[in-house]
Design a protein around this motif. Structure first.
Motif, PDB file in Angstrom:
ATOM      1  N   LEU A  55      42.453  -8.541  -4.906  1.00 20.90           N
ATOM      2  CA  LEU A  55      43.286  -8.630  -6.001  1.00 20.90           C
ATOM      3  C   LEU A  55      42.606  -8.988  -7.388  1.00 20.90           C
ATOM      4  CD1 LEU A  55      46.187 -11.063  -4.493  1.00 20.90           C
ATOM      5  CD2 LEU A  55      46.317  -8.372  -4.918  1.00 20.90           C
ATOM      6  N   ASN A  56      41.221  -9.420  -7.324  1.00 18.29           N
ATOM      7  CA  ASN A  56      40.674  -9.844  -8.456  1.00 18.29           C
ATOM      8  C   ASN A  56      39.354  -8.897  -8.717  1.00 18.29           C
ATOM      9  OD1 ASN A  56      42.271 -12.316  -9.661  1.00 18.29           O
ATOM     10  ND2 ASN A  56      41.936 -12.670  -7.321  1.00 18.29           N
ATOM     11  N   GLU A  57      38.806  -8.333  -7.562  1.00 17.77           N
ATOM     12  CA  GLU A  57      37.501  -7.748  -7.949  1.00 17.77           C
ATOM     13  C   GLU A  57      37.551  -6.277  -6.969  1.00 17.77           C
ATOM     14  OE1 GLU A  57      33.877 -10.292  -8.538  1.00 17.77           O
ATOM     15  OE2 GLU A  57      34.818 -11.475  -7.075  1.00 17.77           O
ATOM     16  N   PRO A  58      38.631  -5.594  -7.085  1.00 17.12           N
ATOM     17  CA  PRO A  58      38.620  -4.482  -6.084  1.00 17.12           C
ATOM     18  C   PRO A  58      37.690  -3.381  -6.142  1.00 17.12           C
ATOM     19  CG  PRO A  58      40.309  -4.400  -7.827  1.00 17.12           C
ATOM     20  CD  PRO A  58      39.924  -5.657  -7.892  1.00 17.12           C
ATOM     21  N   ASP A  59      37.336  -3.035  -7.535  1.00 17.43           N
ATOM     22  CA  ASP A  59      36.272  -2.077  -7.785  1.00 17.43           C
ATOM     23  C   ASP A  59      34.877  -2.470  -7.130  1.00 17.43           C
ATOM     24  OD1 ASP A  59      38.324  -0.758  -9.272  1.00 17.43           O
ATOM     25  OD2 ASP A  59      37.363  -1.411 -11.103  1.00 17.43           O
ATOM     26  N   LYS A  60      34.639  -3.733  -7.194  1.00 22.14           N
ATOM     27  CA  LYS A  60      33.424  -4.149  -6.473  1.00 22.14           C
ATOM     28  C   LYS A  60      33.681  -4.283  -5.039  1.00 22.14           C
ATOM     29  CE  LYS A  60      31.743  -7.212 -10.387  1.00 22.14           C
ATOM     30  NZ  LYS A  60      31.383  -8.552 -10.840  1.00 22.14           N
ATOM     31  N   LEU A  61      34.674  -4.668  -4.597  1.00 23.42           N
ATOM     32  CA  LEU A  61      34.854  -4.755  -2.969  1.00 23.42           C
ATOM     33  C   LEU A  61      35.080  -3.306  -2.499  1.00 23.42           C
ATOM     34  CD1 LEU A  61      35.813  -6.281  -0.528  1.00 23.42           C
ATOM     35  CD2 LEU A  61      38.035  -6.025  -1.075  1.00 23.42           C
ATOM     36  N   CYS A  62      35.523  -2.225  -3.088  1.00 24.34           N
ATOM     37  CA  CYS A  62      35.592  -1.013  -2.664  1.00 24.34           C
ATOM     38  C   CYS A  62      34.366  -0.376  -2.768  1.00 24.34           C
ATOM     39  CB  CYS A  62      36.504  -0.028  -3.758  1.00 24.34           C
ATOM     40  SG  CYS A  62      38.209  -0.396  -3.069  1.00 24.34           S
ATOM     41  N   GLY A  63      33.215  -0.672  -3.874  1.00 26.69           N
ATOM     42  CA  GLY A  63      31.945  -0.276  -4.096  1.00 26.69           C
ATOM     43  C   GLY A  63      31.210  -0.606  -2.668  1.00 26.69           C
ATOM     44  N   LEU A  64      31.443  -1.968  -2.342  1.00 32.26           N
ATOM     45  CA  LEU A  64      30.758  -2.603  -0.955  1.00 32.26           C
ATOM     46  C   LEU A  64      31.043  -1.819   0.055  1.00 32.26           C
ATOM     47  CD1 LEU A  64      30.719  -6.258  -1.999  1.00 32.26           C
ATOM     48  CD2 LEU A  64      28.741  -4.858  -1.661  1.00 32.26           C
ATOM     49  N   ILE A  65      32.258  -1.692   0.279  1.00 34.32           N
ATOM     50  CA  ILE A  65      32.923  -0.681   1.432  1.00 34.32           C
ATOM     51  C   ILE A  65      32.331   0.956   1.593  1.00 34.32           C
ATOM     52  CG2 ILE A  65      34.944   0.246   2.492  1.00 34.32           C
ATOM     53  CD1 ILE A  65      36.347  -2.128   1.480  1.00 34.32           C
ATOM     54  N   ARG A  66      32.243   1.505   0.180  1.00 35.37           N
ATOM     55  CA  ARG A  66      31.643   2.663   0.198  1.00 35.37           C
ATOM     56  C   ARG A  66      30.189   2.822   0.552  1.00 35.37           C
ATOM     57  NH1 ARG A  66      35.592   3.148  -4.231  1.00 35.37           N
ATOM     58  NH2 ARG A  66      37.140   4.322  -3.689  1.00 35.37           N
ATOM     59  N   LYS A 139      44.963   0.755  -3.381  1.00 36.58           N
ATOM     60  CA  LYS A 139      46.441   0.778  -3.361  1.00 36.58           C
ATOM     61  C   LYS A 139      47.216  -0.622  -3.396  1.00 36.58           C
ATOM     62  CE  LYS A 139      50.782   2.569  -1.254  1.00 36.58           C
ATOM     63  NZ  LYS A 139      51.370   3.475  -0.074  1.00 36.58           N
ATOM     64  N   ILE A 140      46.469  -1.412  -2.608  1.00 38.74           N
ATOM     65  CA  ILE A 140      47.029  -2.797  -2.743  1.00 38.74           C
ATOM     66  C   ILE A 140      46.898  -3.363  -4.028  1.00 38.74           C
ATOM     67  CG2 ILE A 140      46.879  -5.097  -1.599  1.00 38.74           C
ATOM     68  CD1 ILE A 140      45.984  -3.717   1.002  1.00 38.74           C
ATOM     69  N   ALA A 141      45.354  -3.311  -4.515  1.00 40.50           N
ATOM     70  CA  ALA A 141      45.244  -3.819  -5.902  1.00 40.50           C
ATOM     71  C   ALA A 141      46.190  -3.299  -7.024  1.00 40.50           C
ATOM     72  CB  ALA A 141      43.652  -3.210  -6.168  1.00 40.50           C
ATOM     73  N   SER A 142      46.522  -2.145  -6.907  1.00 39.35           N
ATOM     74  CA  SER A 142      47.487  -1.665  -7.929  1.00 39.35           C
ATOM     75  C   SER A 142      48.994  -2.422  -8.101  1.00 39.35           C
ATOM     76  CB  SER A 142      47.681  -0.200  -7.626  1.00 39.35           C
ATOM     77  OG  SER A 142      48.784   0.048  -6.725  1.00 39.35           O
ATOM     78  N   TYR A 143      49.308  -3.122  -6.844  1.00 34.28           N
ATOM     79  CA  TYR A 143      50.300  -4.106  -6.852  1.00 34.28           C
ATOM     80  C   TYR A 143      50.049  -5.338  -7.331  1.00 34.28           C
ATOM     81  CZ  TYR A 143      53.141  -0.492  -4.604  1.00 34.28           C
ATOM     82  OH  TYR A 143      53.976   0.723  -4.175  1.00 34.28           O
ATOM     83  N   ASN A 144      48.903  -5.688  -7.692  1.00 33.36           N
ATOM     84  CA  ASN A 144      48.515  -7.058  -8.141  1.00 33.36           C
ATOM     85  C   ASN A 144      49.246  -8.134  -8.828  1.00 33.36           C
ATOM     86  OD1 ASN A 144      47.731  -6.291 -10.480  1.00 33.36           O
ATOM     87  ND2 ASN A 144      45.676  -6.992 -10.278  1.00 33.36           N
ATOM     88  N   SER A 145      49.919  -7.430  -9.857  1.00 32.58           N
ATOM     89  CA  SER A 145      51.119  -8.244 -10.596  1.00 32.58           C
ATOM     90  C   SER A 145      52.096  -8.587  -9.760  1.00 32.58           C
ATOM     91  CB  SER A 145      51.455  -7.485 -11.730  1.00 32.58           C
ATOM     92  OG  SER A 145      52.009  -6.366 -11.342  1.00 32.58           O
ATOM     93  N   ARG A 146      52.469  -8.124  -8.603  1.00 31.91           N
ATOM     94  CA  ARG A 146      53.441  -8.545  -7.551  1.00 31.91           C
ATOM     95  C   ARG A 146      52.998  -9.222  -6.380  1.00 31.91           C
ATOM     96  NH1 ARG A 146      57.023  -2.894  -7.297  1.00 31.91           N
ATOM     97  NH2 ARG A 146      58.110  -4.253  -5.677  1.00 31.91           N
ATOM     98  N   ILE A 147      51.985  -9.911  -6.392  1.00 27.39           N
ATOM     99  CA  ILE A 147      51.546 -10.520  -5.551  1.00 27.39           C
ATOM    100  C   ILE A 147      50.777 -11.734  -5.921  1.00 27.39           C
ATOM    101  CG2 ILE A 147      49.832 -10.525  -3.442  1.00 27.39           C
ATOM    102  CD1 ILE A 147      49.517  -7.578  -3.596  1.00 27.39           C
ATOM    103  N   SER A 148      51.188 -12.925  -5.204  1.00 29.28           N
ATOM    104  CA  SER A 148      50.913 -14.113  -5.679  1.00 29.28           C
ATOM    105  C   SER A 148      50.024 -14.710  -4.412  1.00 29.28           C
ATOM    106  CB  SER A 148      51.830 -15.128  -5.927  1.00 29.28           C
ATOM    107  OG  SER A 148      52.598 -14.872  -7.061  1.00 29.28           O
ATOM    108  N   LEU A 149      48.821 -15.390  -4.770  1.00 27.39           N
ATOM    109  CA  LEU A 149      47.907 -15.669  -3.729  1.00 27.39           C
ATOM    110  C   LEU A 149      47.725 -17.200  -3.658  1.00 27.39           C
ATOM    111  CD1 LEU A 149      45.980 -14.871  -1.269  1.00 27.39           C
ATOM    112  CD2 LEU A 149      44.192 -14.527  -3.136  1.00 27.39           C
ATOM    113  N   TYR A 150      47.567 -17.751  -2.608  1.00 28.04           N
ATOM    114  CA  TYR A 150      47.569 -19.280  -2.481  1.00 28.04           C
ATOM    115  C   TYR A 150      46.396 -19.723  -1.389  1.00 28.04           C
ATOM    116  CZ  TYR A 150      52.038 -18.665  -4.335  1.00 28.04           C
ATOM    117  OH  TYR A 150      53.257 -18.494  -5.260  1.00 28.04           O
ATOM    118  N   ASN A 151      45.754 -20.896  -1.567  1.00 22.50           N
ATOM    119  CA  ASN A 151      44.767 -21.146  -0.494  1.00 22.50           C
ATOM    120  C   ASN A 151      45.056 -22.749  -0.184  1.00 22.50           C
ATOM    121  OD1 ASN A 151      41.077 -22.150  -0.543  1.00 22.50           O
ATOM    122  ND2 ASN A 151      42.496 -21.259   1.038  1.00 22.50           N
TER     123      ASN A 151
END
Length: 267
Positions: A55-66, A139-151
Motif C-alpha cells: 500500500l505504501n511502497e508498491p513501486d519498490k516492492l514490485c522492483g524487488l519482485i521483478r 492492481k491492489i495498490a491502485s485501490y489503496n485509498s479504499r484499504i485501511s491497514l492495522y497492526n
C-alpha cells in the motif's frame, strides 16, 4: 461471502478481517464492488510489513519482485531477514512475500518447495512468476485509498476500531486454528485466547459477523447457541488431506439458502 452480502442487502459495505493473512476474500470483494472499503488487520509483523509495502511502497516492492531471481542462496537470505528485528518494512515485506511464494503451501515458517537440495519434482521458482506477481501487486495498490491497514491484536481492533465503522459493515474472523495453530502460525492461541475472542465477538460486535474455525468440539462449545454449519475443506500444507471446518453466524444475518446452519452445537 458474496452471496451472504447480497442476501443481506449489504452490497457496498465495509468489510473487516481482524486476521487478514493473505486477505484473498477481502481483495476479491473489493474488486467485484461487493465491498466499498476493506479493513485488513494482522498482528504478525511480517504479514503487516507485506501489506504496508503493497500500500505504501508498491513501486519498490514490485522492483524487488521483478529483479530477484529465486535461488536457494536468495531463499536463505530472505529467511534470515525474518529474524532481523531491525529490518525495514519494505525488506521484511518482500522477505515475507518471497517466502510465501517459494515455501510449501506458502507457509512462512515452512520448508522450501523442492527441499533444500532441490531434488523434488517442483522447484522453489514454481510459484514465482515475477511479471504476473508484480502486476497483481500493482492492481491492489491502485485501490489503496479504499484499504485501511492495522497492526493490532484482534481484541484491540474489535474494541477500538469496529465501533467507529458504519452499521453496514461485515466482520469476518478467521482466527488461528484451534488444533494445528501452533504448527502453522507464529502468533498461535491457547484455549483461553480462543475463549476471550468468542466472548468478545458474541457480546461486543454490533455489526454483522461471521467466524470460521477448524471443526472441533471446544470451538463448537464456545459458540453454542449461535447458528453453525460445518463443511469439508482440502488442506495442502505438506501433504494433501481433507478436513472439516465450522462457520458461525451472528443472529442478525440472513443465511443464503445454499447454507443450512443449525442452532447450537453443530453435528
Amino acid at each position: 461471502m458474496a452471496d451472504l452480502i447480497e442476501t443481506n442487502g449489504m452490497t457496498g459495505c465495509h468489510y473487516v478481517e481482524p486476521y487478514a493473512g493473505g486477505a484473498g476474500i477481502a481483495i476479491t470483494l473489493l474488486y467485484l464492488e461487493y465491498a466499498s472499503h476493506i479493513h485488513l488487520n494482522d498482528l504478525n509483523r511480517s504479514v503487516h510489513a507485506f501489506w504496508h509495502s503493497v500500500l505504501n511502497e508498491p513501486d519498490k516492492l514490485c522492483g524487488l519482485i521483478r529483479d530477484t531471481v529465486p535461488t536457494m542462496d536468495e531463499w536463505r537470505r530472505q529467511k534470515a531477514v525474518q529474524a532481523d528485528a531491525d529490518a525495514s518494512p519494505l525488506d521484511l515485506g518482500f522477505s515475507t512475500f518471497f517466502l510465501n511464494r517459494t515455501n510449501r503451501s506458502g507457509i512462512i515458517k515452512g520448508g522450501v518447495i523442492g527441499g533444500k537440495e532441490q531434488l523434488g519434482e517442483w522447484k522453489l521458482d514454481a510459484r514465482f512468476n515475477s511479471k504476473d506477481l508484480a502486476r497483481r501487486i500493482e492492481k491492489i495498490a491502485s485501490y489503496n485509498s479504499r484499504i485501511s491497514l492495522y497492526n493490532n491484536d484482534a481484541i484491540l481492533l474489535i474494541k477500538a476500531v469496529l465501533p467507529s465503522l458504519p452499521e453496514n459493515t461485515l466482520v469476518y474472523l478467521d482466527p488461528p486454528y484451534y488444533v494445528k495453530g501452533k504448527g502453522l502460525y507464529e502468533d498461535h492461541y491457547r484455549h483461553d485466547d480462543h475463549a476471550k475472542i468468542a466472548a468478545l465477538v458474541t457480546s461486543s460486535i454490533k455489526q454483522p459477523w461471521i467466524v470460521s474455525y477448524d471443526n472441533v468440539e471446544p470451538i463448537r462449545e464456545l459458540y453454542a447457541g449461535r447458528r453453525q454449519t460445518t463443511f469439508g475443506i482440502q488442506y495442502s500444507a505438506g501433504t494433501r488431506s481433507e478436513g472439516s471446518e465450522v462457520m458461525v453466524f451472528c443472529d442478525a444475518l440472513t443465511i443464503p439458502t445454499v447454507i443450512e446452519p443449525s442452532r447450537g452445537i453443530a453435528a
